[in-house]
Design an enzyme around this catalytic site. Structure first.
Site, mmCIF file in Angstrom:
data_model
loop_
_atom_site.group_PDB
_atom_site.id
_atom_site.type_symbol
_atom_site.label_atom_id
_atom_site.label_comp_id
_atom_site.label_asym_id
_atom_site.label_seq_id
_atom_site.Cartn_x
_atom_site.Cartn_y
_atom_site.Cartn_z
ATOM 1 N N ARG A 31 5.322 4.221 -24.083
ATOM 2 C CA ARG A 31 5.043 5.584 -23.604
ATOM 3 C C ARG A 31 3.627 5.711 -23.020
ATOM 4 O O ARG A 31 3.432 6.307 -21.968
ATOM 5 C CB ARG A 31 5.206 6.560 -24.787
ATOM 6 C CG ARG A 31 5.095 8.032 -24.442
ATOM 7 C CD ARG A 31 6.264 8.563 -23.648
ATOM 8 N NE ARG A 31 6.046 8.540 -22.223
ATOM 9 C CZ ARG A 31 6.960 8.216 -21.335
ATOM 10 N NH1 ARG A 31 8.182 7.908 -21.687
ATOM 11 N NH2 ARG A 31 6.657 8.199 -20.053
ATOM 12 N N LYS A 64 -12.332 18.056 -8.958
ATOM 13 C CA LYS A 64 -11.302 18.791 -9.705
ATOM 14 C C LYS A 64 -10.300 17.815 -10.310
ATOM 15 O O LYS A 64 -9.109 17.834 -9.989
ATOM 16 C CB LYS A 64 -10.605 19.796 -8.780
ATOM 17 C CG LYS A 64 -11.563 20.853 -8.249
ATOM 18 C CD LYS A 64 -10.899 21.892 -7.351
ATOM 19 C CE LYS A 64 -11.950 22.921 -6.913
ATOM 20 N NZ LYS A 64 -11.401 23.945 -5.997
ATOM 21 N N LYS A 105 -24.682 24.347 -2.774
ATOM 22 C CA LYS A 105 -23.755 25.467 -2.632
ATOM 23 C C LYS A 105 -24.502 26.792 -2.571
ATOM 24 O O LYS A 105 -25.719 26.839 -2.726
ATOM 25 C CB LYS A 105 -22.790 25.470 -3.816
ATOM 26 C CG LYS A 105 -21.921 24.229 -3.891
ATOM 27 C CD LYS A 105 -20.783 24.444 -4.887
ATOM 28 C CE LYS A 105 -19.920 23.194 -4.971
ATOM 29 N NZ LYS A 105 -18.788 23.402 -5.890
#
Lengths: 276, 276, 276, 276, 276, 276
Positions: A97, A132, A164
């Site tokens: 798994r 992200k 930014k």
């Protein structure tokens, strides 16, 4: 990527799955039983993470042998056998798994990256990832993006500069922000500035930014910005690019299209381990 | 969930994003600057992971204050302010991405779980997760499933028994497999057996399995199996349930529907941090 | 049990014993000297932890060879050679104490478990351990109990449910407590309720508890409770069982007898390493 | 003992007990419930590890308050309340077992050490521990021995020298062994030599050993050896001292009696946490 | 720099110094004794690492108070009191050596960097560090170089590109090497090429390298190279710069002078902790 | 020194240098390329750390082969080839800097120690190190001092006793301080007392200190103290010994001269890795 760093990620995954032991397997499977099987793609996709899958099994038992039948980044049709496995049955079943979770996750990202790259083929633009990513898996996910033909944006906050709006406001404008950054950073790093209109693009150019991010602009705005910049800086299209027509974005002439969805919205590739 | 275990997961995520330092922020933002802002849902969804987001910021700077405007598991419409933040600007900006990555990922899972739960409302079935989770994040993801109204399957291989085909083959049948397991495991654990047809269901019943998994069956097969079992064991529908009509599955009478896609195919909920 | 988890326990033990180096051995023993010897039981007992002892030596030097002359769980008389060792003298001497500390501790527990199991032979009851284990060594101690023929109770708080008096009081009774638990837990776990008299047993039965603990009851009370329960739940005798006549307890008809003293009061088995 | 090292030991113990969560408590006890109680000695003994118990609870929840009603090393009769506790009910119940396991284990050792010290009162000898400690707990166990009035032998292989038979054989005799050691070690360490008869004692004296271990000697032999040494070295009685008449051993005039059983054969002191 | 990463470095340093406890202090100093003192510069230098020193003490005991009397990067004359300390005597004495080791090491590097920076004042060149740092302390040492007025070269191999002779040879020349790198790396990184003569400089320019390292060149060669490059790339003087006349090197017009000796050959600044 | 402890130090060094990957090497060097080369001393010195260098490479890739051409502690002239290396080119190039940083640092310390030892040859004194080591590297640095012919002082605060002025003041004098320590410490440790004049030396003798430190005394004072002590305790010269005429100090008759500068002021030995 350092082997022992990858192993630490895999070990954490094994620990959370196996805990104090796979008691079902320990009860049913004799200690000296052997097993063999194969990994099969149950849908078309781009294979990624074969070496991670292999290491996961070998961390459980070094006697497990994985034989690759495909290669990193290979596009495989549904039904392809991508690897074979053979070894002590207990360890193979116990690791199944975790190994699949890693392999399917990485292949899912590579498949998505590959699809985005294909969408803009024929243009000069490149597909890039973002920060992200899934917490704890960044180096594997950035690797998967490259494996799918994409390009990496900075790995994190210390190996790239992206100025930014809040940085700009605090520094008193794009030019003082760029200057403050340039004084502080290693000379080996480029400086990228986020812009939202042509006036900001002009400021970024005046500050001699190396890269200009065109954030949440329409294709028309980007086309204009690219023309205006005229090669004086790299250009990066950004802002929900996962929902945009990538070909149209690429045709604005931008150098890079960065897509958060490549890693924040992952669909595992369907891969199974079948036993002989 | 142990606080220091959660913090270890968050610290790993912070390390991989921040590396040796957020040099853009260190250059542009004065050390004593303060900032305030709010987290806003940019789409409808089920909020999950607020405390993880809060801990992420406080690990960077204990002076950061997060004020919740929503609660774990709350369904919020687009545009909802779900939390407010206030504190040292450097730490807030440096932690923003990691905190959002965690919050959006967990909320994405809670949202999906909640949607599945809603789909079967009015039936007695419950939605359960699987072990197909993102490596390293299992406890957070299983928590997100519960937050969305779902139910947890076993956490890993040591706190639940699931006897699959390979276990059965090695043990020489369902009955010897169940007996082998029963001798070895803590008496606090139930025993689940994977079955694919009524003959196997019968064997599982004969072995006094506590739970019977109905794997990759049609709704008709499941309906028959449920009737046949008649309450002598819990029943669990399994096998690509993410692609099935959940209401129809639930109406077969199964007790549980386990869905791997809840965690192997995650779409981050769109949440932004906006500054005042 | 994961190999690398076992190794972490052993490494911690080696670090606390060896610190910055075994300076006596480094001073006296030439770097290339070899040594051979054997582990001998200086009293009768049940051998346990041979593989842990072997790993301890190999973590110091992979060239050390340990040849087993007995097997896990074997009852050996005083004077039995249980293993032979051969390898670089420095590493063997440096690892001797840590390896013996582990082997003697685990064998001590297996011996005690084996003695308790023998005491109730002929009954249907099983001897079980508890969570009263030595901090840091639980998985090794629970393994030793199994090696001695005992049965494991839950490993910890996340893989088993035991509803005690405080839980019952807070939830407002046994029935609401069981219901609250059943809503929250994985469906793979049974529910055990602690009872001290027949009234509580009745409530537990009404709540459909899977296991009923008979806490600090006399043998007569237990006999009555077992009859009353009549197979509707597993029964577990508990409360200072280390000081009780186990045969008499078993003859009350309980399914399990859990004994904290198996692991909270350990007498190391006397084993020596002698060199040729 | 470094606080963060102690915390690491406690955290490992909490992790192995709590795993992914105390689901019984989480289900039954409301998040904001409070509880208060007290730790009571259910038998006479020497209290040890109160600060470790306190840290265990505070690692789970810093709001838990523990008020000591006894002090480290205090001999308390059965029925003594040794500490009170008050705080969030969930964390108190979840931490109870781990905190007790530590407190009972350490108090058990302190009690045994105290009993041995009392046995030789009136003589000049001191009771010392050995390296036969429980893996992972050495610093806590050595502290418990001191708390019970005993004395520590070296902590491990790097802070003390003990030249044994194999070292002597490899070095070619006691004198060359001592010389080899003296050349290599920090000048801050004494040198101890293991001897089994007067001839070896003589060699050790000739080598100017600082400490002479009298291993497995009869009391008569030790008396003779002590006289012979005449204060030229410290003397240590060793070898299954746990089974000897300690008073008689002490009256041979030895300076130290080291007892492995103090830590390899531990009987937990019976302490309970009762809630109000 | 992440606080918990800095703490990990400090904790490792505390562990290696304090081991299982500062037994001298524990024996002589009462548990509740307090002490106060001050850190004094025993020679002129540039102070660096005050916050690291403070964290070291607070990791031992949060009640220790350190009051700064100087600031990071301040040039102080001999005899300056740079900080005051006050708190529990045991923890202060136990932490003294580790705190001083860190403070003196970092201040030593800042002092050396400051001296190099002063040596080239009036030129446009900047002093940079290298990867020749003390293993385990790189982020602290790179910070110390900045504190002394120097500039950081890349932190490590993943946040900067430096193509050396072996890379060039393997890639088949400077141009193919630069192209291979450009395809693979994040677009946020500049590319630096090591050159040893004008021919290689020309190739680097043709490959559009962002930075050209002038390795082991004479001042005359560097002057010529700088003129030749004419601002088309940054220039970095490299190669045993610690032994060169830095002013003369700077006057060749190079942008950067990187000096391995700043961190591979460290002279601790002489700072003492005196008690009142 | 435990192998896995050394590896942990090396892994931390590799992580800080390599981060998320050596992207220059990954881009330019084919995966299957091999390389060979040699380590050459670019100045005279005492080689130390060869095994650490070897382990660094093998942690990256076990196929790398290092062949030693010199031995630990060997004095080599400039131009000596001290080791050869051969293996996968990527791993060799990626590990080069970390391996050299360790080797050069350790060899620098061994060289300095060797020089100090040579300076006092013909006297009976020994050169010793101190606790003024580089944070994180103490065991390697203490080993390097021994490799250079020096002697180790205590490793840290738990394996040696040094009673300083603050301990003495708190305990109420040298005699009560020594007595307090003697009651508490393992009997395997000697007791050292810091003195600054003959009166204190007398007190230390009265307290039967094993070692007397003569701190910041003139050679005349030390000569007098040594005569006065007359072999009743070891004597150690201390206090800025790095700036003193060591031969003159040694001729005062002290047993040990401890020099902080051996490890707090390190000059890396100049060693290069050259490729064939």
């Amino acid at each position: 990527m350092l082997n022992f760093e990858i192993d630490r990620i895999i070990q954490n995954a094994l620990i959370e799955d196996i805990g104090t032991g796979d008691i079902t397997t320990e009860s049913c499977i004799p200690e000296n039983a052997h097993i063999s099987g194969y990994f099969i793609a149950k849908e078309e996709g781009t294979v990624c993470g074969l070496f991670v899958m292999g290491r996961a099994f070998r961390l459980l038992d070094p006697e497990i042998k994985v034989t690759l039948k495909s290669s990193e980044g290979q596009r495989v049709p549904k039904g392809t056998i991508i690897a074979e496995i053979e070894g002590p049955a207990r360890a193979v079943l116990t690791g199944e798994r975790t190994a699949l979770n890693l392999l399917q996750h990485m292949s899912g990202i590579a498949t998505a990256a590959s699809r985005s790259v294909a969408a803009i083929s024929g243009t000069k633009a490149r597909i890039a990832d973002t920060r992200k990513t899934t917490p704890g898996l960044r180096i594997l996910e950035k690797y998967a993006v490259r494996t799918g033909g994409g390009s990496n944006h900075r790995i994190g906050l210390s190996d790239g500069i992206l100025i930014k709006d809040n940085h700009i406001a605090a520094a008193g404008g794009i030019i003082p922000a760029v200057e403050a950054v340039r004084r502080r950073i290693p000379h080996t790093l480029k400086i990228e500035v986020e812009t939202t209109d042509i006036a900001e693009v002009d400021e970024a150019l005046a500050a001699k930014a190396d890269i200009i991010m065109l954030d949440n602009m329409t294709n028309e705005q980007m086309k204009e910005a690219v023309l205006h910049i005229g090669g004086r800086a790299l250009t990066e299209a950004s802002g929900n690019m996962g929902d945009r027509d990538l070909k149209a974005v690429a045709e604005t002439g931008v150098d890079l299209i960065s897509i958060g969805a490549l890693t924040h919205t992952v669909r595992a590739m369907d891969i199974s381990l079948k036993f002989n």
